[in-house]
Design a protein around this motif. Structure first.
Motif, mmCIF file in Angstrom:
data_model
loop_
_atom_site.group_PDB
_atom_site.id
_atom_site.type_symbol
_atom_site.label_atom_id
_atom_site.label_comp_id
_atom_site.label_asym_id
_atom_site.label_seq_id
_atom_site.Cartn_x
_atom_site.Cartn_y
_atom_site.Cartn_z
ATOM 1 N N LEU A 4 0.808 -1.220 0.000
ATOM 2 C CA LEU A 4 0.000 0.000 0.000
ATOM 3 C C LEU A 4 0.839 1.266 0.000
ATOM 4 O O LEU A 4 0.479 2.253 -0.613
ATOM 5 C CB LEU A 4 -0.941 0.022 1.208
ATOM 6 N N GLN A 5 1.967 1.241 0.719
ATOM 7 C CA GLN A 5 2.727 2.476 0.821
ATOM 8 C C GLN A 5 3.239 2.944 -0.538
ATOM 9 O O GLN A 5 3.476 4.120 -0.736
ATOM 10 C CB GLN A 5 3.850 2.359 1.832
ATOM 11 N N TRP A 6 3.396 2.056 -1.482
ATOM 12 C CA TRP A 6 3.912 2.443 -2.796
ATOM 13 C C TRP A 6 2.785 2.858 -3.739
ATOM 14 O O TRP A 6 3.028 3.242 -4.856
ATOM 15 C CB TRP A 6 4.724 1.303 -3.398
ATOM 16 N N GLN A 7 1.564 2.803 -3.252
ATOM 17 C CA GLN A 7 0.416 3.151 -4.077
ATOM 18 C C GLN A 7 -0.019 4.592 -3.880
ATOM 19 O O GLN A 7 -1.055 4.980 -4.373
ATOM 20 C CB GLN A 7 -0.753 2.210 -3.755
ATOM 21 N N LYS A 8 0.724 5.378 -3.162
ATOM 22 C CA LYS A 8 0.324 6.734 -2.848
ATOM 23 C C LYS A 8 1.482 7.683 -3.129
ATOM 24 O O LYS A 8 2.632 7.324 -2.986
ATOM 25 C CB LYS A 8 -0.065 6.794 -1.367
ATOM 26 N N ASP A 9 1.165 8.884 -3.505
ATOM 27 C CA ASP A 9 2.182 9.906 -3.731
ATOM 28 C C ASP A 9 2.220 10.789 -2.484
ATOM 29 O O ASP A 9 1.495 11.780 -2.394
ATOM 30 C CB ASP A 9 1.818 10.720 -4.974
ATOM 31 N N PHE A 10 3.026 10.407 -1.507
ATOM 32 C CA PHE A 10 3.078 11.122 -0.243
ATOM 33 C C PHE A 10 3.719 12.487 -0.419
ATOM 34 O O PHE A 10 4.724 12.631 -1.108
ATOM 35 C CB PHE A 10 3.870 10.318 0.801
ATOM 36 N N LYS A 11 3.124 13.473 0.243
ATOM 37 C CA LYS A 11 3.651 14.841 0.220
ATOM 38 C C LYS A 11 4.307 15.207 1.553
ATOM 39 O O LYS A 11 5.167 16.081 1.596
ATOM 40 C CB LYS A 11 2.535 15.848 -0.078
ATOM 41 N N THR A 12 3.874 14.554 2.643
ATOM 42 C CA THR A 12 4.408 14.876 3.970
ATOM 43 C C THR A 12 4.666 13.604 4.763
ATOM 44 O O THR A 12 4.101 12.535 4.466
ATOM 45 C CB THR A 12 3.414 15.737 4.778
ATOM 46 N N LYS A 43 15.703 19.299 7.592
ATOM 47 C CA LYS A 43 14.420 19.534 6.929
ATOM 48 C C LYS A 43 13.738 18.194 6.665
ATOM 49 O O LYS A 43 14.367 17.263 6.163
ATOM 50 C CB LYS A 43 14.649 20.274 5.622
ATOM 51 N N GLU A 44 12.454 18.113 7.012
ATOM 52 C CA GLU A 44 11.668 16.910 6.731
ATOM 53 C C GLU A 44 11.273 16.906 5.262
ATOM 54 O O GLU A 44 10.784 17.907 4.746
ATOM 55 C CB GLU A 44 10.397 16.886 7.574
ATOM 56 N N VAL A 45 11.480 15.767 4.607
ATOM 57 C CA VAL A 45 11.101 15.617 3.214
ATOM 58 C C VAL A 45 10.591 14.195 2.976
ATOM 59 O O VAL A 45 10.770 13.317 3.819
ATOM 60 C CB VAL A 45 12.289 15.901 2.250
ATOM 61 N N ILE A 46 9.972 14.001 1.840
ATOM 62 C CA ILE A 46 9.647 12.666 1.360
ATOM 63 C C ILE A 46 10.576 12.424 0.177
ATOM 64 O O ILE A 46 10.650 13.240 -0.744
ATOM 65 C CB ILE A 46 8.165 12.553 0.919
ATOM 66 N N SER A 47 11.304 11.324 0.209
ATOM 67 C CA SER A 47 12.200 10.954 -0.877
ATOM 68 C C SER A 47 12.024 9.457 -1.126
ATOM 69 O O SER A 47 11.984 8.671 -0.165
ATOM 70 C CB SER A 47 13.643 11.269 -0.480
ATOM 71 N N TYR A 48 11.904 9.077 -2.353
ATOM 72 C CA TYR A 48 11.606 7.677 -2.691
ATOM 73 C C TYR A 48 10.321 7.213 -2.007
ATOM 74 O O TYR A 48 10.190 6.060 -1.629
ATOM 75 C CB TYR A 48 12.765 6.746 -2.331
ATOM 76 N N GLN A 49 9.399 8.122 -1.781
ATOM 77 C CA GLN A 49 8.104 7.856 -1.151
ATOM 78 C C GLN A 49 8.212 7.397 0.304
ATOM 79 O O GLN A 49 7.319 6.725 0.828
ATOM 80 C CB GLN A 49 7.279 6.857 -1.975
ATOM 81 N N ILE A 50 9.310 7.763 0.981
ATOM 82 C CA ILE A 50 9.473 7.480 2.411
ATOM 83 C C ILE A 50 9.990 8.728 3.120
ATOM 84 O O ILE A 50 10.579 9.610 2.495
ATOM 85 C CB ILE A 50 10.405 6.270 2.679
ATOM 86 N N PRO A 51 9.783 8.806 4.453
ATOM 87 C CA PRO A 51 10.293 9.951 5.210
ATOM 88 C C PRO A 51 11.818 10.027 5.185
ATOM 89 O O PRO A 51 12.508 8.995 5.261
ATOM 90 C CB PRO A 51 9.795 9.671 6.632
#
Length: 126
Positions: A4-12, A43-51
């Motif tokens: 599931l985690q790879w099915q979403k485009d996380f922004k935060t 700085k908090e970011v999302i990279s490769y769809q992970i925190p």
């Protein structure tokens, strides 16, 4: 939850945390708190769809959750692997990830020292 985690485009990071169970969310929040305590400038970011956390243009550390573990990730240096070798025995460790089993309490002191060492490495590069 892995798929599931790879099915979403996380922004935060909060959005990422939101797809997991309360227990896993709490563990990830503990990691987040440790990182902010050691490196408040990160700085908090999302990279490769992970925190992930960045200092300047350098990535300090990533983390991600899975069915049976939480991973701390970074391209671990040879110095890092030598320094923490004895403390990481018994855990699954690759060149870029440390798996922390969900069934166990998080080793917060170890995570704090890992983040501090990565921060030191980044400081040395700048």
């Amino acid at each position: 939850m892995d798929f599931l985690q790879w099915q979403k485009d996380f922004k935060t990071i909060a959005e990422y945390h939101g797809i997991f169970s309360h227990d896993v969310r709490e563990k990830m929040q503990q990691i987040r708190k440790v990182v902010k305590g050691v490196a408040p400038e990160a700085k908090e970011v999302i990279s490769y769809q992970i925190p992930a956390f960045k200092i300047g243009k350098k990535y300090l550390i990533y983390y991600s959750a899975y069915t049976k573990h939480i991973s701390l990730s970074s391209p671990w240096s040879e110095a890092f692997r030598k320094k923490f070798a004895s403390e990481l025995k018994g855990l699954t460790v690759t060149k870029s990830a440390i798996q922390l089993p969900n069934k166990d309490e998080l080793p917060l002191d170890l995570i704090k020292r890992i983040v501090a060492f990565r921060k030191w490495e980044i400081d040395q590069e700048q």
